[in-house]
Design a protein around this motif. Structure first.
Motif, mmCIF file in Angstrom:
data_model
loop_
_atom_site.group_PDB
_atom_site.id
_atom_site.type_symbol
_atom_site.label_atom_id
_atom_site.label_comp_id
_atom_site.label_asym_id
_atom_site.label_seq_id
_atom_site.Cartn_x
_atom_site.Cartn_y
_atom_site.Cartn_z
ATOM 1 N N PRO A 36 6.823 4.413 -8.707
ATOM 2 C CA PRO A 36 5.903 5.542 -8.931
ATOM 3 C C PRO A 36 4.863 5.736 -7.835
ATOM 4 O O PRO A 36 4.314 6.839 -7.704
ATOM 5 C CB PRO A 36 5.240 5.193 -10.268
ATOM 6 C CG PRO A 36 5.412 3.711 -10.419
ATOM 7 C CD PRO A 36 6.726 3.397 -9.774
ATOM 8 N N ASP A 37 4.596 4.707 -7.033
ATOM 9 C CA ASP A 37 3.586 4.810 -5.993
ATOM 10 C C ASP A 37 4.175 4.885 -4.587
ATOM 11 O O ASP A 37 3.477 4.648 -3.597
ATOM 12 C CB ASP A 37 2.625 3.615 -6.068
ATOM 13 C CG ASP A 37 1.742 3.661 -7.305
ATOM 14 O OD1 ASP A 37 1.327 4.770 -7.683
ATOM 15 O OD2 ASP A 37 1.498 2.597 -7.906
ATOM 16 N N ILE A 38 5.469 5.200 -4.503
ATOM 17 C CA ILE A 38 6.121 5.303 -3.194
ATOM 18 C C ILE A 38 6.870 6.624 -3.089
ATOM 19 O O ILE A 38 7.639 6.985 -3.984
ATOM 20 C CB ILE A 38 7.128 4.146 -2.976
ATOM 21 C CG1 ILE A 38 6.438 2.789 -3.046
ATOM 22 C CG2 ILE A 38 7.839 4.304 -1.635
ATOM 23 C CD1 ILE A 38 7.398 1.598 -2.923
ATOM 24 N N GLN A 96 4.257 16.417 3.395
ATOM 25 C CA GLN A 96 5.137 17.088 2.437
ATOM 26 C C GLN A 96 5.926 16.069 1.606
ATOM 27 O O GLN A 96 6.142 16.265 0.413
ATOM 28 C CB GLN A 96 6.105 18.016 3.179
ATOM 29 C CG GLN A 96 5.437 19.225 3.820
ATOM 30 C CD GLN A 96 6.449 20.128 4.505
ATOM 31 O OE1 GLN A 96 7.438 20.548 3.908
ATOM 32 N NE2 GLN A 96 6.208 20.434 5.773
ATOM 33 N N ILE A 97 6.347 14.988 2.257
ATOM 34 C CA ILE A 97 7.045 13.925 1.531
ATOM 35 C C ILE A 97 6.114 13.297 0.495
ATOM 36 O O ILE A 97 6.489 13.070 -0.656
ATOM 37 C CB ILE A 97 7.562 12.856 2.512
ATOM 38 C CG1 ILE A 97 8.632 13.462 3.427
ATOM 39 C CG2 ILE A 97 8.125 11.645 1.766
ATOM 40 C CD1 ILE A 97 8.966 12.609 4.627
ATOM 41 N N ALA A 98 4.876 13.031 0.907
ATOM 42 C CA ALA A 98 3.894 12.448 -0.007
ATOM 43 C C ALA A 98 3.618 13.373 -1.185
ATOM 44 O O ALA A 98 3.436 12.922 -2.327
ATOM 45 C CB ALA A 98 2.599 12.136 0.745
ATOM 46 N N ALA A 99 3.593 14.684 -0.927
ATOM 47 C CA ALA A 99 3.273 15.652 -1.974
ATOM 48 C C ALA A 99 4.297 15.663 -3.095
ATOM 49 O O ALA A 99 3.996 16.063 -4.225
ATOM 50 C CB ALA A 99 3.149 17.050 -1.363
ATOM 51 N N GLY A 102 2.761 13.400 -5.520
ATOM 52 C CA GLY A 102 1.350 13.566 -5.834
ATOM 53 C C GLY A 102 0.455 12.623 -5.057
ATOM 54 O O GLY A 102 -0.446 11.997 -5.617
ATOM 55 N N ASN A 103 0.713 12.514 -3.740
ATOM 56 C CA ASN A 103 -0.120 11.687 -2.854
ATOM 57 C C ASN A 103 -0.112 10.210 -3.261
ATOM 58 O O ASN A 103 -1.125 9.637 -3.647
ATOM 59 C CB ASN A 103 -1.554 12.196 -2.818
ATOM 60 C CG ASN A 103 -2.317 11.653 -1.627
ATOM 61 O OD1 ASN A 103 -1.740 11.443 -0.568
ATOM 62 N ND2 ASN A 103 -3.610 11.432 -1.797
ATOM 63 N N PRO A 104 1.034 9.547 -3.176
ATOM 64 C CA PRO A 104 1.161 8.144 -3.588
ATOM 65 C C PRO A 104 0.545 7.190 -2.573
ATOM 66 O O PRO A 104 0.102 7.591 -1.495
ATOM 67 C CB PRO A 104 2.675 7.962 -3.666
ATOM 68 C CG PRO A 104 3.188 8.869 -2.587
ATOM 69 C CD PRO A 104 2.281 10.073 -2.621
ATOM 70 N N ALA A 105 0.553 5.913 -2.915
ATOM 71 C CA ALA A 105 -0.046 4.900 -2.038
ATOM 72 C C ALA A 105 0.760 4.688 -0.767
ATOM 73 O O ALA A 105 0.209 4.360 0.289
ATOM 74 C CB ALA A 105 -0.172 3.572 -2.791
ATOM 75 N N VAL A 106 2.097 4.838 -0.846
ATOM 76 C CA VAL A 106 2.973 4.566 0.288
ATOM 77 C C VAL A 106 3.879 5.767 0.535
ATOM 78 O O VAL A 106 4.466 6.312 -0.400
ATOM 79 C CB VAL A 106 3.835 3.305 0.038
ATOM 80 C CG1 VAL A 106 4.865 3.113 1.158
ATOM 81 C CG2 VAL A 106 2.955 2.073 -0.103
#
Length: 320
Positions: A36-38, A96-99, A102-106
């Motif tokens: 969930p954080d990547i 864009q990948i992070a979005a 929802g702006n994850p840690a990694v």
């Protein structure tokens, strides 16, 4: 290791999954993406292809022309922002990948070649080096049409390992981790806990359930050690070519390696060309295959672009 925060430019340092193709990178990327954080993208070699070994970046116009013919980028559905140069576009792709999470840690990408060039763009990047027995990689490249024999196939793996060695020599120990495919196949949870600890995250059990939402099955031991059934002469030649990197990565040789004769090397080269040519002729059809041979040498840029796009469409239809 704590999660790396934004750098002096206000951006998060990316993480790159690197290793030779056919080393299990798609499987590993899917595992990472299910955390969930990547947020992790697949093959993104179009980034390093736009960077010279000396660290010069493509101009925006040239980069966009290259992307217009890149099959992987075309399937990625990334937007091209107006007014940004190559550096700006590369960072915007990461955003864009992070979005998507929802702006994850990694946030990261998979890269299969020229890993060292990434430091010209992201000097504080971190790396997950995925390595698989080069003999299994060599065998795996043949059905893909990338090599006609193990002699050529293991060269592709050696190139990747040589590039990784050059890069890792420039990195502090806390900036990279090496994961062996065989260990993932044997105990995926243990290896993923190593990776998430490296990333400063807590292991997520959903990482092991990626097969429920993809066409890729969970890793298993049947994919390990297929090289043992290879022709002994082909295997011996491949081990000679890859001996240093096989041993350096902890893979024992099957016996005493011996350099193939000059005649046998010539036969390997001829076989390689014939097998690859036959593969491409069957895959793309005789007409398109012949056109690609002719236009790659004598055709215009427009003709070349038409051939590449036609080939890309065929490749997409045959993807898993």
């Amino acid at each position: 290791m704590p999660i790396a925060g934004p750098n002096e430019n206000g951006r998060r340092s990316p993480v790159f999954l690197v290793g030779a193709e056919r080393s299990g990178s798609t499987m590993m990327r899917l595992m990472l993406s299910h955390h969930p954080d990547i947020a992790f993208a697949g093959e993104s070699d179009f980034i390093v292809d736009a960077i010279t070994p000396e660290g010069r970046f493509m101009k925006r116009e040239a980069f966009l022309r290259m992307l217009s013919l890149d099959r992987v980028f075309g399937n990625r559905k990334l937007n091209i922002a107006q007014g940004l140069n190559f550096v700006g576009l590369a960072n915007d792709f990461l955003d864009q990948i992070a979005a998507t999470k929802g702006n994850p840690a990694v946030v990261g990408m998979t890269i299969h070649r020229h890993y060292d060039r990434l430091l010209h763009l992201w000097p504080d990047a971190r790396f997950i080096h995925l390595v698989r027995d080069g003999r299994d990689v060599a065998l795996s490249t043949i059905p893909m049409g990338w090599a006609g024999n193990m002699w050529r196939g293991i060269r592709l793996w050696v190139d990747a390992e040589e590039n990784w060695h050059a890069l890792s020599e420039r990195l502090p120990d806390d900036r990279f981790i090496t994961v062996k495919y065989e260990n993932v196949a044997r105990d995926a949870e243990y290896e993923l806990r190593r990776v998430t600890d490296f990333l400063g995250l807590t292991f997520g059990p959903e990482m092991l359930r990626y097969s429920e939402s993809s066409t890729y099955s969970s890793p298993h031991g049947d994919s390990v050690g297929k090289w043992r059934k290879a022709d002994p002469k082909d295997l011996s030649a491949a081990e000679f070519r890859g001996a240093r990197w096989l041993l350096q990565n902890g893979y024992l040789l099957s016996g005493t390696v011996k350099a193939p004769s000059i005649f046998r090397r010539a036969m390997f080269r001829i076989q390689d060309r014939i097998v690859i040519a036959n593969y491409r002729r069957k895959k793309f059809g005789t007409k398109l295959w012949l056109e690609s041979l002719i236009y790659s040498r004598f055709g215009s840029k427009k003709q070349h672009a038409r051939i590449v796009r036609a080939q890309n469409q065929i490749i997409d239809r045959h993807l898993k």
